[in-house]
Scaffold this motif. Structure first.
Motif, PDB file in Angstrom:
ATOM      1  N   ASP A  91      12.101  -0.496   2.839  1.00 15.49           N
ATOM      2  CA  ASP A  91      11.441   0.584   2.261  1.00 15.49           C
ATOM      3  C   ASP A  91       9.851   0.205   1.826  1.00 15.49           C
ATOM      4  O   ASP A  91       9.082   1.070   2.221  1.00 15.49           O
ATOM      5  N   ARG A  92       9.508  -0.871   1.559  1.00 11.81           N
ATOM      6  CA  ARG A  92       8.530  -1.305   1.006  1.00 11.81           C
ATOM      7  C   ARG A  92       7.274  -1.847   2.244  1.00 11.81           C
ATOM      8  O   ARG A  92       6.156  -1.955   2.077  1.00 11.81           O
ATOM      9  N   THR A  94       5.100  -1.875   5.449  1.00 12.13           N
ATOM     10  CA  THR A  94       4.533  -1.036   6.502  1.00 12.13           C
ATOM     11  C   THR A  94       5.198  -1.376   7.986  1.00 12.13           C
ATOM     12  O   THR A  94       5.450  -2.238   8.066  1.00 12.13           O
ATOM     13  N   ARG A 127       1.690   3.396   6.773  1.00  7.70           N
ATOM     14  CA  ARG A 127       2.345   3.784   5.336  1.00  7.70           C
ATOM     15  C   ARG A 127       3.621   2.932   5.626  1.00  7.70           C
ATOM     16  O   ARG A 127       4.168   2.594   6.281  1.00  7.70           O
ATOM     17  N   ARG A 130       9.119   3.782   3.207  1.00  6.05           N
ATOM     18  CA  ARG A 130       9.926   4.844   2.351  1.00  6.05           C
ATOM     19  C   ARG A 130       9.102   6.218   2.456  1.00  6.05           C
ATOM     20  O   ARG A 130       9.664   7.157   2.031  1.00  6.05           O
ATOM     21  N   ARG A 131       7.677   6.266   2.992  1.00  5.80           N
ATOM     22  CA  ARG A 131       7.098   7.456   3.084  1.00  5.80           C
ATOM     23  C   ARG A 131       6.908   8.028   4.413  1.00  5.80           C
ATOM     24  O   ARG A 131       6.192   8.860   4.619  1.00  5.80           O
ATOM     25  N   LEU A 132       7.774   7.335   5.319  1.00  5.86           N
ATOM     26  CA  LEU A 132       8.013   8.140   6.625  1.00  5.86           C
ATOM     27  C   LEU A 132       8.996   9.112   6.849  1.00  5.86           C
ATOM     28  O   LEU A 132      10.065   8.918   6.361  1.00  5.86           O
ATOM     29  N   SER A 133       8.831   9.936   7.562  1.00  4.99           N
ATOM     30  CA  SER A 133       9.738  10.884   8.000  1.00  4.99           C
ATOM     31  C   SER A 133      10.960   9.970   9.035  1.00  4.99           C
ATOM     32  O   SER A 133      10.575   9.030   9.409  1.00  4.99           O
TER      33      SER A 133
END
Lengths: 302, 283
Positions: A91-92, A94, A127, A130-133
Motif C-alpha cells: 500500500d505505501r 509507489t 503515487r 493505496r491511491r491507485l485504481s
C-alpha cells in the motif's frame, strides 16, 4: 532447442471437493504466444502457480526451459516475468519504489525499459499503491512482470481492469515480445485478444486440459449471435428452419438466433426481405466453453 | 519430449543468472518498511521510560519512607514486581519500566513477523514478491534479520531517551546500565518474533500467527510474575522465558541466558524455514 514449458501428467489436488488440476500434459514452444483458457475455477491459476513453485504438485512433472519446477524454482523465476491473477501491491509503496526494489532482487541496473513500459501503458509510478485504481495497479503489475525482459512471460488475466486503449497497447507489447523471440503464456477470458496474439490455445475444464488447438481452429469452432431487423414483419420460423440456426427469437420485424454454421444460407434468406440492420457478434469465450466443452458446473473447482 | 536437463545444458536455454544480493535487498527493504514502526515503538517506550526516570527525582527524597511503606506489602508482591529498594534509581526504573518492557515490545516483532508470510498471503502481496528469484528460505530469514535489527534500533531509541533524561535530571544511571537494560530486551522480543514467524510459516492466517505467540508470551509473563509471589508456582518459573530475563540494569546482562534465549529463537526460525519450504502458498 528446449521447450519453454513442458508438463507431463501434472496434477495438484487440494482435497476431495476441490480437485485442482489433473494429469495436465502441455508443451509450449519457445517464441510462442500461448493462450491458456478456461472458465473461472477451471484450474488456470492453479497450473500457473504450480509452474512457479507456489503450489507443490501432487503428481506428474513439469519443466520450464528444462528446469524442474520442484527443484529449480528460483532459477525458473529468474527467467520468468509473472503477473498473478489476483494480487496486491504494498500500500505505501509507489510504483517507482516497487520497480527499484524488484530491480535489486533481479540484479537489473537499468530501469529504462521499465519507464518506457510505464509510459506506454500510462502507469502512474509516483503515487502510493493505496491511491491507485484497480486498472492502474494492473498496469504496474504488468510493468513489474515485463521490465526485466524475461525469456518467458506468464500472465494471468493480464488485461483485467484495463481500458480498451491500454489493452491495445498491451497487445502491441506482446507482439513485440514475440518478435524478440521470447515466449508468452497467458490466461484470458477475452476471445478477441486471444485471437489476435495467440498462436495456440490450451483449454482447461474441471482441472483437465481438454484441448490444445491453434487459435484459428478455436475461432472457427465458435458460433455467432445474429440479430436481424427488417423494415416489415417477417416469419421468424423461416429462419428457424435453416440448418445451423438455434435459439430463435422472433418479434415482428426483429429476429435473433445463434448461428453455428451456414451463414450463406442465412444471408440469402434475409435478402428476401428488406433488411434494415444486421448485428453479427462473437460469443464470449465463456459461451464457447459452455457450448463445446460441457456445462459450467464441470468447470468449477480449482 | 525432453526430460529434466543437466546443469550444463540449462545454460544454453534462456540463460539468465540467478541474481545475488537478494537477501540483502530484502533485509534493507523490510527495515525501510518497518521504519515507521521503529520510530513509533521507540518513541512510545522511550518517552514512557524517560517519564519514569524523570519521576524518580520526585520520589528520591521520600524513598526511605516509601521503602518503609512498601515493607507493609506482602513480600511476594514486592518480588513479583521486582521492587527491592526504591532509593536505587536502577531498581526503581527496572520495576517501573524494564520489568514489563519486553512483554510490551514483543508485540512489535509478533505483528511484523506474523505479517511477513501469512499476512502477505492474506494481503495478496506474496505472489508478486515471490515472482522474483527469491528463495523461500530468504523470505523467512530476511524478515527475521530485518525485524531483529529493527528491534536493536528501537532499543537504541529507548536507551537514548532513557539515558538522556537521566543525564539531564541528574539521575544516577550510567550508559552501561542503560545499554544493558535495553539490550536485554532483545532476546525475548526476538524469541517472540521467531514464534510468530513459525506460526506464520505453518498457517495461512495472520490472526493465528499473532494470537498464538501473544498468548504464549503473556502466559509466560504471568507464570513468572505470579511464580515469584506464589510458592505453588515457583517450580514452574523455569518454563517461562521471563525467568531468564533478570534485571540487567541492576546486575548487568546474563550472557548465558541472553545466548540461550537467542539460540532457541534461532531454532524456531530454522523450523519456520523448513515449514515454509514444504507448504503451498495461498492468496
Amino acid at each position: 532447442m528446449s521447450v519453454a514449458i513442458e508438463t507431463e501428467g501434472l496434477s495438484k489436488r487440494y482435497g476431495r471437493k476441490a480437485p485442482g488440476i489433473e494429469d495436465v500434459n502441455l508443451v509450449v514452444a519457445p517464441g510462442e504466444v500461448f493462450g491458456f483458457l478456461g472458465p473461472n475455477g477451471a484450474g488456470k491459476t492453479t497450473t500457473i502457480r504450480t509452474l512457479l513453485g507456489f503450489l507443490k504438485p501432487t503428481g506428474g512433472s513439469a519443466t520450464v526451459f528444462g528446469l524442474d519446477i520442484r527443484r529449480d524454482s528460483v532459477e525458473i523465476r529468474a527467467r520468468v516475468g509473472n503477473l498473478p491473477g489476483e494480487f496486491a501491491l504494498e500500500d505505501r509503496m509507489t510504483g517507482e519504489g516497487l520497480l527499484k526494489y524488484f530491480a535489486r532482487l533481479r540484479g537489473v541496473k537499468d530501469l529504462g525499459y521499465a519507464h518506457e513500459l510505464a509510459e506506454r501503458l500510462g502507469a502512474d509510478l509516483r503515487r502510493p499503491m493505496r491511491r491507485l485504481s484497480r486498472g492502474n495497479k494492473q498496469k504496474i503489475g504488468l510493468v513489474q512482470a515485463m521490465f526485466h525482459r524475461p525469456p518467458l512471460l506468464i500472465l494471468d488475466e493480464p488485461t483485467g481492469g484495463l481500458d480498451p486503449l491500454v489493452q491495445e497497447e498491451f497487445l502491441d507489447i506482446i507482439e513485440e515480445t514475440q518478435a524478440e523471440g521470447r515466449t508468452v503464456f497467458f490466461s484470458s477470458h477475452n476471445l478477441a485478444e486471444v485471437e489476435r496474439v495467440c498462436d495456440r490455445v490450451g483449454i482447461i475444464r474441471g482441472g483437465k486440459l481438454v484441448a490444445v488447438e491453434t487459435t484459428d481452429t478455436l475461432v472457427d469452432k465458435s458460433f455467432r449471435h445474429v440479430r436481424l431487423t427488417f423494415e416489415e414483419p417477417v416469419d421468424g420460423e423461416s429462419f428457424g428452419a435453416l440448418p445451423g440456426v438455434e435459439d430463435l427469437k422472433s418479434d415482428g420485424t426483429k429476429v435473433s438466433f445463434t448461428l453455428y454454421d451456414n451463414l450463406d444460407v442465412v444471408i440469402k434468406q434475409a435478402a428476401r426481405h428488406r433488411l434494415v440492420n444486421m448485428e453479427y457478434d462473437r460469443p464470449s469465450l465463456e459461451e464457447v466453453f459452455l457450448t463445446y466443452y460441457g456445462n459450467h458446473k464441470n468447470g468449477e473447482g480449482a | 519430449m525432453s526430460a529434466v536437463m543437466g546443469r550444463s545444458e540449462k545454460g544454453r536455454h534462456a540463460a539468465r543468472k540467478t541474481p545475488r544480493g537478494t537477501l540483502f535487498a530484502l533485509v534493507t527493504h523490510t527495515i525501510r518498511s518497518c521504519s515507521r514502526g521503529i520510530v513509533i515503538w521507540g518513541a512510545a517506550l522511550g518517552l514512557y521510560s524517560a517519564a519514569m526516570v524523570a519521576s524518580f527525582t520526585t520520589i528520591e527524597g521520600a524513598a526511605d519512607q516509601l521503602n518503609q511503606l512498601m515493607q507493609a506489602y506482602p513480600k511476594g508482591m514486592m518480588e513479583a514486581f521486582g521492587i527491592t529498594n526504591l532509593a536505587d534509581p536502577a531498581n526503581y526504573v527496572n520495576s517501573q519500566v524494564f520489568g514489563f518492557a519486553p512483554l510490551a515490545l514483543a508485540f512489535f516483532p509478533i505483528m511484523a513477523l506474523a505479517g511477513s508470510i501469512a499476512g502477505a498471503e492474506e494481503r495478496g502481496t506474496i505472489d508478486v514478491l515471490l515472482g522474483n528469484p527469491l528463495p523461500r528460505w530468504q523470505l523467512v530469514i530476511g524478515n527475521f534479520v530485518a525485524v531483529a535489527l529493527s528491534l536493536l534500533a528501537i532499543a537504541g531509541i529507548v536507551g537514548l531517551l532513557t539515558w538522556g533524561t537521566a543525564a539531564l535530571m541528574d539521575v544516577e544511571l550510567s550508559v552501561k546500565q542503560v545499554a544493558d537494560a535495553v539490550l536485554n530486551l532483545w532476546p525475548i522480543c526476538v524469541l517472540s518474533g521467531a514464534l510468530a514467524l513459525l506460526c506464520s510459516a505453518f498457517s495461512h492466517r495472520r490472526g493465528l500467527a499473532i494470537a498464538i505467540p501473544a498468548f504464549l508470551i503473556f502466559g509466560m509473563y504471568l507464570l513468572d510474575t505470579i511464580g515469584r509471589a506464589s510458592d505453588d508456582l515457583e517450580d514452574l518459573r523455569p518454563y517461562s522465558v521471563f525467568y531468564y530475563y533478570g534485571s540487567a540494569i541492576e546486575h548487568g546482562i546474563d550472557w548465558a541466558h541472553f545466548g540461550g534465549i537467542t539460540l532457541v529463537a534461532l531454532a524456531l526460525v530454522l523450523l519456520a524455514v523448513l515449514a515454509f519450504q514444504r507448504r503451498d502458498i495461498y492468496t
